[in-house]
Each structure stands twice: as C-alpha cells, then as structure tokens.
Design a protein around this motif. Sequence first.
Motif, PDB file in Angstrom:
ATOM      1  N   ARG A  84      44.270  41.230  42.740  1.00 11.55           N
ATOM      2  CA  ARG A  84      43.871  42.624  42.760  1.00 11.55           C
ATOM      3  C   ARG A  84      42.529  42.733  42.067  1.00 11.55           C
ATOM      4  NH1 ARG A  84      45.222  45.694  37.968  1.00 11.55           N
ATOM      5  NH2 ARG A  84      46.225  44.411  36.383  1.00 11.55           N
ATOM      6  N   LEU A  85      41.822  43.787  42.318  1.00 13.81           N
ATOM      7  CA  LEU A  85      40.515  43.949  41.692  1.00 13.81           C
ATOM      8  C   LEU A  85      40.655  44.299  40.215  1.00 13.81           C
ATOM      9  CD1 LEU A  85      38.392  45.911  44.327  1.00 13.81           C
ATOM     10  CD2 LEU A  85      38.215  43.509  43.691  1.00 13.81           C
ATOM     11  N   PRO A  86      39.769  43.784  39.381  1.00 10.74           N
ATOM     12  CA  PRO A  86      39.755  44.227  37.982  1.00 10.74           C
ATOM     13  C   PRO A  86      39.415  45.714  37.904  1.00 10.74           C
ATOM     14  CG  PRO A  86      38.454  42.220  38.300  1.00 10.74           C
ATOM     15  CD  PRO A  86      38.771  42.733  39.659  1.00 10.74           C
ATOM     16  N   ASP A  87      39.705  46.307  36.763  1.00  9.52           N
ATOM     17  CA  ASP A  87      39.357  47.709  36.551  1.00  9.52           C
ATOM     18  C   ASP A  87      37.840  47.862  36.511  1.00  9.52           C
ATOM     19  OD1 ASP A  87      42.011  48.331  36.352  1.00  9.52           O
ATOM     20  OD2 ASP A  87      42.033  48.413  34.156  1.00  9.52           O
ATOM     21  N   PRO A  88      37.289  48.828  37.230  1.00 12.50           N
ATOM     22  CA  PRO A  88      35.845  49.071  37.140  1.00 12.50           C
ATOM     23  C   PRO A  88      35.501  49.944  35.943  1.00 12.50           C
ATOM     24  CG  PRO A  88      36.803  50.540  38.752  1.00 12.50           C
ATOM     25  CD  PRO A  88      37.935  49.682  38.239  1.00 12.50           C
ATOM     26  N   VAL A 204      31.041  38.981  51.035  1.00 14.81           N
ATOM     27  CA  VAL A 204      32.489  39.070  50.832  1.00 14.81           C
ATOM     28  C   VAL A 204      32.854  40.519  50.564  1.00 14.81           C
ATOM     29  CG1 VAL A 204      34.458  38.353  49.435  1.00 14.81           C
ATOM     30  CG2 VAL A 204      32.597  36.737  49.885  1.00 14.81           C
ATOM     31  N   LEU A 205      33.861  41.010  51.275  1.00 15.88           N
ATOM     32  CA  LEU A 205      34.403  42.346  51.049  1.00 15.88           C
ATOM     33  C   LEU A 205      35.806  42.208  50.481  1.00 15.88           C
ATOM     34  CD1 LEU A 205      34.611  45.481  51.418  1.00 15.88           C
ATOM     35  CD2 LEU A 205      35.384  45.016  53.761  1.00 15.88           C
ATOM     36  N   ARG A 206      36.035  42.813  49.313  1.00 17.99           N
ATOM     37  CA  ARG A 206      37.370  42.851  48.714  1.00 17.99           C
ATOM     38  C   ARG A 206      37.788  44.307  48.623  1.00 17.99           C
ATOM     39  NH1 ARG A 206      35.050  38.271  45.803  1.00 17.99           N
ATOM     40  NH2 ARG A 206      33.715  39.804  44.752  1.00 17.99           N
ATOM     41  N   ALA A 207      38.925  44.640  49.198  1.00 17.13           N
ATOM     42  CA  ALA A 207      39.414  46.014  49.192  1.00 17.13           C
ATOM     43  C   ALA A 207      40.823  46.032  48.626  1.00 17.13           C
ATOM     44  CB  ALA A 207      39.392  46.593  50.609  1.00 17.13           C
ATOM     45  N   VAL A 263      36.298  53.737  44.585  1.00 13.32           N
ATOM     46  CA  VAL A 263      35.123  53.298  43.834  1.00 13.32           C
ATOM     47  C   VAL A 263      34.587  52.064  44.537  1.00 13.32           C
ATOM     48  CG1 VAL A 263      34.257  52.405  41.651  1.00 13.32           C
ATOM     49  CG2 VAL A 263      36.020  54.175  41.652  1.00 13.32           C
ATOM     50  N   MET A 264      33.287  52.066  44.825  1.00 11.53           N
ATOM     51  CA  MET A 264      32.668  50.951  45.530  1.00 11.53           C
ATOM     52  C   MET A 264      31.647  50.283  44.624  1.00 11.53           C
ATOM     53  SD  MET A 264      32.109  52.603  49.341  1.00 11.53           S
ATOM     54  CE  MET A 264      31.918  50.986  50.108  1.00 11.53           C
ATOM     55  N   SER A 265      31.835  48.989  44.439  1.00 10.42           N
ATOM     56  CA  SER A 265      30.914  48.183  43.647  1.00 10.42           C
ATOM     57  C   SER A 265      30.179  47.224  44.584  1.00 10.42           C
ATOM     58  CB  SER A 265      31.676  47.393  42.582  1.00 10.42           C
ATOM     59  OG  SER A 265      30.844  46.427  41.971  1.00 10.42           O
ATOM     60  N   ILE A 273      23.277  42.633  50.395  1.00  9.34           N
ATOM     61  CA  ILE A 273      24.599  42.852  49.814  1.00  9.34           C
ATOM     62  C   ILE A 273      25.396  41.562  49.926  1.00  9.34           C
ATOM     63  CG2 ILE A 273      26.760  44.138  49.982  1.00  9.34           C
ATOM     64  CD1 ILE A 273      25.174  46.469  51.151  1.00  9.34           C
ATOM     65  N   ALA A 274      25.686  40.960  48.764  1.00  6.96           N
ATOM     66  CA  ALA A 274      26.438  39.699  48.735  1.00  6.96           C
ATOM     67  C   ALA A 274      27.933  39.938  48.559  1.00  6.96           C
ATOM     68  CB  ALA A 274      25.918  38.796  47.617  1.00  6.96           C
ATOM     69  N   ALA A 275      28.296  41.071  47.977  1.00  8.65           N
ATOM     70  CA  ALA A 275      29.716  41.377  47.771  1.00  8.65           C
ATOM     71  C   ALA A 275      29.902  42.878  47.702  1.00  8.65           C
ATOM     72  CB  ALA A 275      30.237  40.720  46.500  1.00  8.65           C
ATOM     73  N   ILE A 276      31.001  43.340  48.281  1.00  8.03           N
ATOM     74  CA  ILE A 276      31.417  44.737  48.192  1.00  8.03           C
ATOM     75  C   ILE A 276      32.849  44.740  47.676  1.00  8.03           C
ATOM     76  CG2 ILE A 276      31.753  46.924  49.405  1.00  8.03           C
ATOM     77  CD1 ILE A 276      29.953  45.848  51.639  1.00  8.03           C
ATOM     78  N   ASP A 277      33.081  45.462  46.595  1.00 12.17           N
ATOM     79  CA  ASP A 277      34.422  45.576  46.028  1.00 12.17           C
ATOM     80  C   ASP A 277      34.828  47.038  46.053  1.00 12.17           C
ATOM     81  OD1 ASP A 277      35.040  42.779  45.073  1.00 12.17           O
ATOM     82  OD2 ASP A 277      33.148  43.109  44.019  1.00 12.17           O
ATOM     83  N   ILE A 278      35.937  47.331  46.724  1.00  8.56           N
ATOM     84  CA  ILE A 278      36.393  48.711  46.888  1.00  8.56           C
ATOM     85  C   ILE A 278      37.774  48.859  46.259  1.00  8.56           C
ATOM     86  CG2 ILE A 278      36.881  50.570  48.510  1.00  8.56           C
ATOM     87  CD1 ILE A 278      35.176  49.102  50.583  1.00  8.56           C
ATOM     88  N   LEU A 279      37.874  49.727  45.260  1.00  7.25           N
ATOM     89  CA  LEU A 279      39.164  50.048  44.660  1.00  7.25           C
ATOM     90  C   LEU A 279      39.588  51.426  45.161  1.00  7.25           C
ATOM     91  CD1 LEU A 279      41.468  49.421  42.667  1.00  7.25           C
ATOM     92  CD2 LEU A 279      40.119  50.593  40.905  1.00  7.25           C
TER      93      LEU A 279
END
Length: 295
Positions: A84-88, A204-207, A263-265, A273-279
């Motif tokens: 899971r994604l860490p807390d932003p 890389v996209l992590r959602a 939230v999109m990082s 854009i090398a990485a997109i992290d979406i919580l």
Amino acid sequence: MTPHDFLANQFEGHRPHLRAVAYRMLGSLTEAEDAVQEAWLRLARSDSGDIDNLGGWLTTVVGRVCLDMLRARKARREEALEDRLPDPVISREDVTDPEQEVLLADAVGLAMLVVLESLNPAERLAFVLHDMFGLPFDQIAPIVGRTPAAAKKLASRARQRVRGAAPNPDPDLADQRRVVDAFLAAARDGDFEALVSILAPDVVLRADGGVLAGGLKVIRGIAAVAGQLATFQRMATAATTYPALVNGAAGLVNTIDDQMLSVMSFTISDGKIAAIDILSDPDRLARLDLTPREP
C-alpha cells in the motif's frame, strides 16, 4: 515552572525532528506519532538528570521504538507498506508550517518510501538514521544489537539496494509544477499525445484505493500508464483540483464537495514524469489533516 513542565517543553522542541525520523522509518504518520509519544513516556519515566544529550537520547529511543514496531509488523504478518502507499505529507505551496518544514526537510518522496519498505527493519534503521540524519554508527549499533562495523554494513547493504531503485527527482519546484500542470491539462483535454510527451519510458503508476478497491495496483511503462487517460480525465473533470506539495514535491489534491477524493504525488525526473502515486483510500484520506484550498 515545575521540573516536569520544563522537561515537557524541552521535549516539544525536539518533537518535529523525532516525528521526521519516525515517519521515514515507518512510512505512517499515525504510527510515527505513536512512536514519538512512546519516546515521551519513556523520557518522563527516566532520570533525565543523567541524560547529557537529550536530542541524541530521544533519537535513539525513537529509533528503537520504530525498530520494534517494524519487527512486530513482520511478526504479525501485517500488510506491508510495499503493498500500500505510505501516508503522504500534504501542504499548501503558499503556506509555511514550521513543523512540516522539519518533516519535509530533505524530503523523501512516496516513491522512495516504497523502496525503503523493501529493506529489512535493521537495514532500514541503519540507513535512515545514518544516511538521512547523520547518526554515527556507534550510536546505531546498540539499537540493532550489532557492532558499529556490523551496523555500517547494514547501512551499506541498504544503500546498494536503494541506489537506482527510485528515480532522482528534479530539484526545482517550479519545473516540477510545469510538468504537473501539463499532466493536468492533458488529462482534462483527453489529449493522449500530450500525455505521452511528458511521461518517462519506464514510468510507474501506483494507485491505492484501499482494501475495498482491491488494494495497491501498479502499472508500469509509458503505454500502460498513458492507457489510463480515460481514468485521469474522469478524475480531472469530476473533481475540483488544487495544487499542493506532496512530500515536498509538486502534487495535486482532488476534492468533491470539500471532501478529499485523492492525493496525487509525482516524481519528475529529467523533465518527465517518472512515477505517479495516487492515494484514494477514503479511510486513510479521512485521517489526513489538511485539504488545500484556494487562497
């Protein structure tokens, strides 16, 4: 002022630093607060008159508490943060919060925090305390129950695993924001070519939508990530989007009726854009204490 009040005031002066250490160790804001609170309880029970360097003592205690928490996490086979994604950490670009400044000093992006989750607890502690906070190995060694030489090897092994595992972000925030703005424009317009032009080939996209949404989903490669354009367009047109700093980097917060939707990082490297992290996990978003708003 009583001795207890004096000690509490001293502790509060160290709290932002301790929270930053714990956050990098745990990747969880809630657990970081728990670790810092435990450090206060141990300090309150100790003979503080015997502590020569309060900051160093507290950092060591927080490190030990975090190590125990990481080991307990593995022993209970809890969901690892790599699943899971860490807390932003979210902040307004136009607002300065002194405590968040400390938390984000030499900010670690979400992509790097995901990489740190691949380390075992002792490696992570040695790497975080030495490489990120400059703690000498003779202070790290007792925490992990090793010699200073062995603690140094732990940090070296962690460094080798971390190196190259996450893209190096471009340092200029204005440059980052221009790329993120271009992403938002491409998403709103449904412009496939414009989107492709700002994605790195190995993006890389992590959602993470939470357990009910199937947990963390990872998509790799420019074709697969660009193929999510329809999803990006729905998100960009259905929500009200605000620029924000997410772990010190240019990001976006999407809201509906003043409720955080996601939230999109973004990790911007070499202008792409090398990485997109979406919580978008509603339970975790509800625990975040800031919704950026228009000035």
